[in-house]
Design an enzyme around this catalytic site. Structure first.
Site, PDB file in Angstrom:
ATOM      1  N   GLU B 127       0.869  -1.183   0.000  1.00 27.38           N
ATOM      2  CA  GLU B 127       0.000   0.000   0.000  1.00 27.38           C
ATOM      3  C   GLU B 127       0.899   1.223   0.000  1.00 27.38           C
ATOM      4  O   GLU B 127       2.105   1.122   0.277  1.00 27.38           O
ATOM      5  CB  GLU B 127      -0.870  -0.006   1.268  1.00 27.38           C
ATOM      6  CG  GLU B 127      -1.817  -1.192   1.317  1.00 27.38           C
ATOM      7  CD  GLU B 127      -2.679  -1.183   2.566  1.00 27.38           C
ATOM      8  OE1 GLU B 127      -2.522  -0.250   3.393  1.00 27.38           O
ATOM      9  OE2 GLU B 127      -3.494  -2.093   2.699  1.00 27.38           O
ATOM     10  N   SER B 132       8.032  -1.730   2.730  1.00 21.80           N
ATOM     11  CA  SER B 132       8.817  -2.662   3.542  1.00 21.80           C
ATOM     12  C   SER B 132       8.110  -2.935   4.866  1.00 21.80           C
ATOM     13  O   SER B 132       8.175  -4.028   5.413  1.00 21.80           O
ATOM     14  CB  SER B 132      10.216  -2.080   3.793  1.00 21.80           C
ATOM     15  OG  SER B 132      10.948  -2.069   2.581  1.00 21.80           O
ATOM     16  N   GLU B 363       9.556  -7.915  -3.926  1.00 24.86           N
ATOM     17  CA  GLU B 363       9.548  -9.099  -3.039  1.00 24.86           C
ATOM     18  C   GLU B 363      10.563  -8.878  -1.904  1.00 24.86           C
ATOM     19  O   GLU B 363      11.248  -9.771  -1.443  1.00 24.86           O
ATOM     20  CB  GLU B 363       9.894 -10.421  -3.726  1.00 24.86           C
ATOM     21  CG  GLU B 363       9.315 -10.890  -5.018  1.00 24.86           C
ATOM     22  CD  GLU B 363       8.014 -10.481  -5.580  1.00 24.86           C
ATOM     23  OE1 GLU B 363       7.514  -9.387  -5.249  1.00 24.86           O
ATOM     24  OE2 GLU B 363       7.487 -11.248  -6.390  1.00 24.86           O
ATOM     25  N   GLU B 367      17.780  -4.400   1.265  1.00 25.70           N
ATOM     26  CA  GLU B 367      17.953  -4.075   2.682  1.00 25.70           C
ATOM     27  C   GLU B 367      17.099  -4.999   3.544  1.00 25.70           C
ATOM     28  O   GLU B 367      17.541  -5.463   4.597  1.00 25.70           O
ATOM     29  CB  GLU B 367      17.596  -2.603   2.919  1.00 25.70           C
ATOM     30  CG  GLU B 367      18.574  -1.605   2.290  1.00 25.70           C
ATOM     31  CD  GLU B 367      18.554  -1.595   0.756  1.00 25.70           C
ATOM     32  OE1 GLU B 367      17.487  -1.837   0.135  1.00 25.70           O
ATOM     33  OE2 GLU B 367      19.619  -1.346   0.157  1.00 25.70           O
TER      34      GLU B 367
END
Lengths: 402, 383, 261
Positions: B127, B132, B363, B367
């Site tokens: 969203e 992350s 995906e 990091e």
């Protein structure tokens, strides 16, 4: 030694009689019996369903065929719609050389209906003898009738060498006949030589897409049979008025020979591109940038009386139909002139066209591999060079007409 | 230890290579240029069984192992990275969680269509404010009778505009944070589902990236995947698998650029020599070859571990991290070997370079992979 | 319909490169593939089976690794596969090869149709098909670019240099197909699984198909390869420089000299 019929096992079914190319099996008191025409060719062995025919001895024993009883060089003439194919005349030129070396006659086989007049053409191109077989069933080529007539002729007259044009007809007929008389056949020869003493035919042909050449021998069987690519042998000079002996062959066909029929035949329709026979090919590749530029290629090809070729890249991009593809996975071509436009020259493309007599490459990349095999390399934009060539050709044609 | 592929794996690799080179590679540049979704190709891939490779045959899948799947993605990516990600999403992010967490009815209803390519699936977690930090879902699903009512906006949904079914997450209980996230099987024909704008991207331009706008979309209760509140866990598990797919995609992109560059170096002449004869080029070729090979070992290993049914988050993250960084580096070097030509659209390395970049982001960014790897390593050293 | 498709495993001559220094063939790293037009034959057979029912049986002769080629066509959908593999078969020319394949076909029982590829890319002879047809005493139609079965006959559109003809042959018959005939399908996952999990390729040695020893292998081959060599390289070419017009004029001059117009 040789082919033996076990009379006790024979059921009198006559299948072997039909299978014998030499008419060497007679029915005596309802039992198959060999007559003296048997050559131990073994064609009958598979025809017997009850195992009554066997071959006794070894292959070596079978190789007692006296090779010296075979003589003469034969060219199987090919006609379509009662017109002689150019390749047949080319083969007469080569056949003349071979027959000369051996001190034999050059003979030609002419099959068809209403083709008698073509015999003179064959004589004038070097034939000493023409075997003529005419019948309604031979009007158009069909494997069954043609192979029947030709194998009978070969059995009767025992030529040392038989050559065919490597056409869609020659390559259909020759293997069928070679098997019927159980001899060797070499396809698509580009070079033929004969040993003057032994009569051994050295048949040279390309393999691996032209990457290597192989010389093939047929040491133990006669006749030695080969098909020869069109356009490879030089057309002999015509000697008007030259004549020879015309021998007519009675045509007797069997029912099994007539198991195919030709429903329809369409000549001249550009259903399939005839790249293999083309004298000139103009080919386009990825460098065209899109399907629309094939119009340039087509125009140039038309002016030169040639065909349109394409690289795999152009075909895979959907710019042109795969029937135009030249190369390892496409067609192998040997035109007099090959003009490669916007083709980089991947190895698989080169394999299909590198034996063209004269190669012109047009590619704006000066390092394109195609330039390395070209006789004339143009490191320029095909969109400029090809139109210039078209213009020059047109003005030349206009000049000639004026 | 065994480094040889099985006969079956070799055949799948060969079949995928053959299909990719003949059916996809010739149109890949055009698909990229036109931002055209390869719907026809995806359909054909589905017919051949490439869209649900690891799903058991009783649900219409290919019944293959993960390494076979990885080999196929690699070959497809070599021809077209966009097609590879569409394939990877359908396999890893749609079919796999459906099979792993779906009820028997859900599996019977959805898997045969999705695994055979008759229907296309998408996966929607991200969203605008949950990248992350994916647990921070703003989209809500509220239970009303037998239905959940979903409202919110999802973004960066690969193939979201083309999909028939979407595995979608929404918060059913905000107070529980990521443990209040639930996964749903959403039919894109339902009222309240709308495709918003499509992104214009640097790479994988043929794989459309959609915004989804959900307005009072009713989802029947039986379309909850797993249990309510299990959504975030399901998404993470699915992403572990997807990382293996993306690492294979990166590998394929790099391999494509590498092969083109090596061939070019043997054709291109400068200073009267083929450029492959210069040490500067040879060093690049050596570096590229080593890093591709190292990545391949990590990628294949992660597939192997996944098939042993062991916990494979660390292996997947390592493979994805290393392969994606490698792909960016290798494709960049491939352009360097080509010089100016490599910067043009006449050569495929330009596309490879753009396509490689995304593999470091989606995906889970590089990091995030490092966080996963470090967390697992630290746990392994727990007292 | 019982359809037999003889196939050949060949080196991918696309990959064959020539060593620029020695001028010899580099065969290392060259994959073995199913001969491309044999895939067209398989496709044609599978399409007929889908329409008319029956079975497609693939047959090959070669070293043990030729089983891979048969597995590939099983993965495409062939029902059964037989490999004739025996050291005694080595060195066969087209006649000895056609003999073995025909013996095996006879052993397999009645058939309606044999579909072959037109020719193999390593030899390009196009002889084994017609020679099998002669051994089996069935009609042949070569160079097919389209085929169909109508009642008891196969109807074939046959390519000619200057057009095409439609030929009808009573079955059982043998047809050789060209790449224009169709687009071969790709192996499916299900097909690959079948090709790998079952022992689908039946292996036959010469005695299994009743081959007579003197008709097979080198001994049974009337033709022998005397020698192979690489064709001599051509003379180096010439670069044409100048404006497109100059180049066009130069080329035209050459074409005229060489009598190409």
């Amino acid at each position: 030694m040789g082919v033996v019929i076990i009379a006790e096992k024979c059921t009198g079914c006559k299948l072997c009689v039909a299978s014998c190319p030499y008419a060497a099996i007679d029915m005596v008191a309802n039992v198959a019996t060999l007559n003296d025409k048997c050559t131990d060719c073994c064609a009958c062995l598979d025809s017997c369903k009850v195992g009554a025919i066997v071959f006794e001895g070894t292959r070596r024993a079978r190789e007692t065929v006296d090779l010296s009883q075979f003589r003469d060089v034969w060219v199987v003439a090919e006609q379509r719609d009662a017109a002689l194919l150019r390749v047949s005349r080319e083969l007469l030129g080569k056949g003349r050389d071979l027959a000369g070396t051996r001190g034999h006659r050059l003979c030609s086989v002419l099959m068809g209906a209403g083709v008698r007049h073509l015999a003179d053409d064959l004589f004038e191109h070097g034939a000493d003898v023409v075997y003529l077989a005419e019948a309604e069933e031979l009007e158009r080529y069909r494997t069954g009738p043609y192979s029947r007539v030709l194998s009978e002729l070969i059995v009767e007259h025992r030529p040392e060498i038989v050559i065919f044009g490597a056409t869609t007809i020659g390559r259909d007929l020759a293997p069928r006949v070679a098997n019927r008389i159980q001899t060797g056949l070499t396809a698509d020869c580009t070079k033929l030589d004969v040993d003057p003493e032994t009569g051994a035919l050295l048949q040279t042909r390309p393999a691996f897409g032209g990457n290597i050449m192989a010389t093939i021998l047929c040491p133990r069987n006669r006749p030695q049979m080969a098909t020869v690519r069109p356009g490879v042998m030089t057309l002999p000079e015509r000697t008007p008025g030259r004549r020879g002996e015309l021998i007519e062959k009675q045509v007797k066909l069997r029912k099994a020979d007539l198991s195919t029929e030709i429903v329809k035949i369409v000549r001249g329709e550009r259903r399939h591109v005839n790249l293999e026979e083309a004298r000139v090919i103009v080919a386009g590749g990825r460098g065209l940038g899109g399907p629309e530029n094939f119009a340039l290629i087509e125009e140039l090809a038309a002016l030169l009386g040639g065909e349109v070729g394409a690289s795999r890249a152009a075909v895979d991009s959907g710019w042109i139909d795969s029937s135009h593809q030249v190369g390892q996975t496409g067609k192998t071509v040997r035109p007099k002139l090959y003009i490669a436009c916007g083709i980089s020259g991947a190895i698989q493309h080169l394999a299909g066209m590198q034996s063209a007599e004269l190669i012109v490459s047009v590619n704006k990349d000066p390092d394109a591999p195609i330039h390395r095999i070209a006789d004339f390399a143009v490191a320029g934009d095909l969109k400029k060079v090809v139109p210039a060539l078209i213009e020059e050709l047109k003005s030349k044609a206009a000049g000639a007409a004026a | 230890m065994q480094f040889e592929l099985t006969n079956e794996q070799k055949m799948i690799q060969e079949a995928a290579r053959d299909f990719a080179q003949k059916e996809i590679a010739p149109v890949a540049a055009e698909l990229d240029r036109e931002e055209k979704f390869p719907a026809e190709i995806v359909k054909k891939l589905g017919e051949l069984g490439f869209m649900g490779m690891t799903i058991p045959t009783e649900y219409g899948g290919g019944g293959m192992d993960t390494l076979s799947y990885v080999l196929a993605v690699e070959q497809v990516a070599k021809a077209c990275a966009s097609t590879a990600i569409i394939m990877s999403v359908n396999n890893s992010l749609v079919c796999y969680p459906l099979y792993e967490f779906g009820t028997e009815e859900q599996k019977k209803k959805y898997l045969p269509q999705l695994a055979s390519g008759q229907k296309l699936g998408a996966f929607s977690l991200t969203e605008p404010n949950a990248g992350s930090d994916a647990g921070n879902q703003q989209t809500t699903a509220v239970l009303q009778g037998d239905n959940y009512v979903i409202n919110g906006t999802k973004i960066f949904v690969t193939g979201g505009n083309m999909a028939d079914y979407i595995i979608m997450t929404a918060s059913t209980d905000k107070s529980k944070g990521s443990r209040g996230v639930t996964a749903f099987i959403v039919d894109t024909k339902w009222p309240g589902f709308k495709v918003g704008s499509l992104e214009h991207k640097l790479g994988i331009r043929a794989a459309s990236t959609a915004e989804l706008v959900l307005t009072d979309m009713k989802v029947p209760k039986e379309n909850v995947l797993g249990t309510p509140g299990e959504g975030y866990k399901i998404a993470l598990r699915a992403l572990d698998g997807a990382r293996v797919g993306v690492s294979a995609q990166a590998l394929g992109i790099a391999q494509a650029a590498f092969e083109v560059a090596v061939r070019y170096s043997k054709q291109r002449q400068q200073f009267g020599k083929f450029i492959s004869e210069f040490q500067a080029i040879q060093w690049m070729i050596a570096d590229m070859a080593v890093s591709i090979e190292a990545a391949r070992l990590l990628v294949y290993k992660s597939a192997f571990v996944k098939d042993t049914k062991k916990y494979f988050s660390k292996e997947a993250a390592m493979a994805k991290l290393f392969a994606s960084e490698m792909a960016s580096d290798v494709t960049s070097k491939a352009i360097q070997i080509h010089g100016g030509y490599g910067y043009t659209r006449d050569y495929p390395v330009e596309r490879n370079y753009r396509d490689a970049r995304i593999t470091q982001i989606y995906e889970g960014t590089s990091e995030v992979q490092k966080l996963v790897i470090a967390a697992t390593v630290l746990k392994e050293f727990a007292q | 319909m019982r359809i037999i498709v003889p196939i050949k495993q060949v080196p991918n001559t696309n990959d064959v490169k020539i060593d620029p220094k020695t001028g010899t063939l580099i065969r290392e790293g060259v994959d073995s593939i199913v001969n491309p037009e044999d895939l067209n034959a398989i496709e044609a057979a599978l399409e007929l089976r889908e329409r008319l029912g029956g079975e497609v049986i693939a047959l090959s002769m070669g070293p043990p690794q030729a089983a891979d080629a048969l597995k590939e066509v099983v993965a495409m959908g062939a029902d059964e596969a037989y490999l004739l593999t025996d050291r005694a078969l080595a060195g066969a020319d087209t006649l000895a090869t056609a003999y073995c394949l025909s013996r095996a076909i006879t052993k397999l029982g009645d058939f309606d149709l044999i579909v072959c590829g037109r020719q193999a890319i390593d030899g390009d002879t196009a002889q084994v098909g017609p020679q099998m047809a002669e051994f089996l005493k069935v009609p042949q139609v070569t160079y097919a670019c389209k085929l169909d079965v109508v009642e008891d006959s196969v109807v074939v559109e046959r390519h000619l240099e200057d057009g095409f003809e439609t030929v009808k042959a009573r079955m059982p018959a043998l047809v050789t197909v060209m790449r224009e005939a169709n687009r071969p399908r790709y192996p499916s996952m299900a097909g690959i699984r079948r090709a790998c999990t079952e022992d689908v390729v039946h292996r036959w040695v010469a005695t299994d198909f009743d081959a007579e020893p003197w008709r097979i292998g080198f001994d049974g081959s009337p033709t022998w390869v005397k020698r192979t060599f690489t064709p001599p390289p051509k003379a180096p070419g010439k670069r044409l420089e100048g404006t497109p017009r100059d180049v066009a004029k130069d080329l035209l001059k050459t074409f005229t000299e060489k009598n190409l117009l």
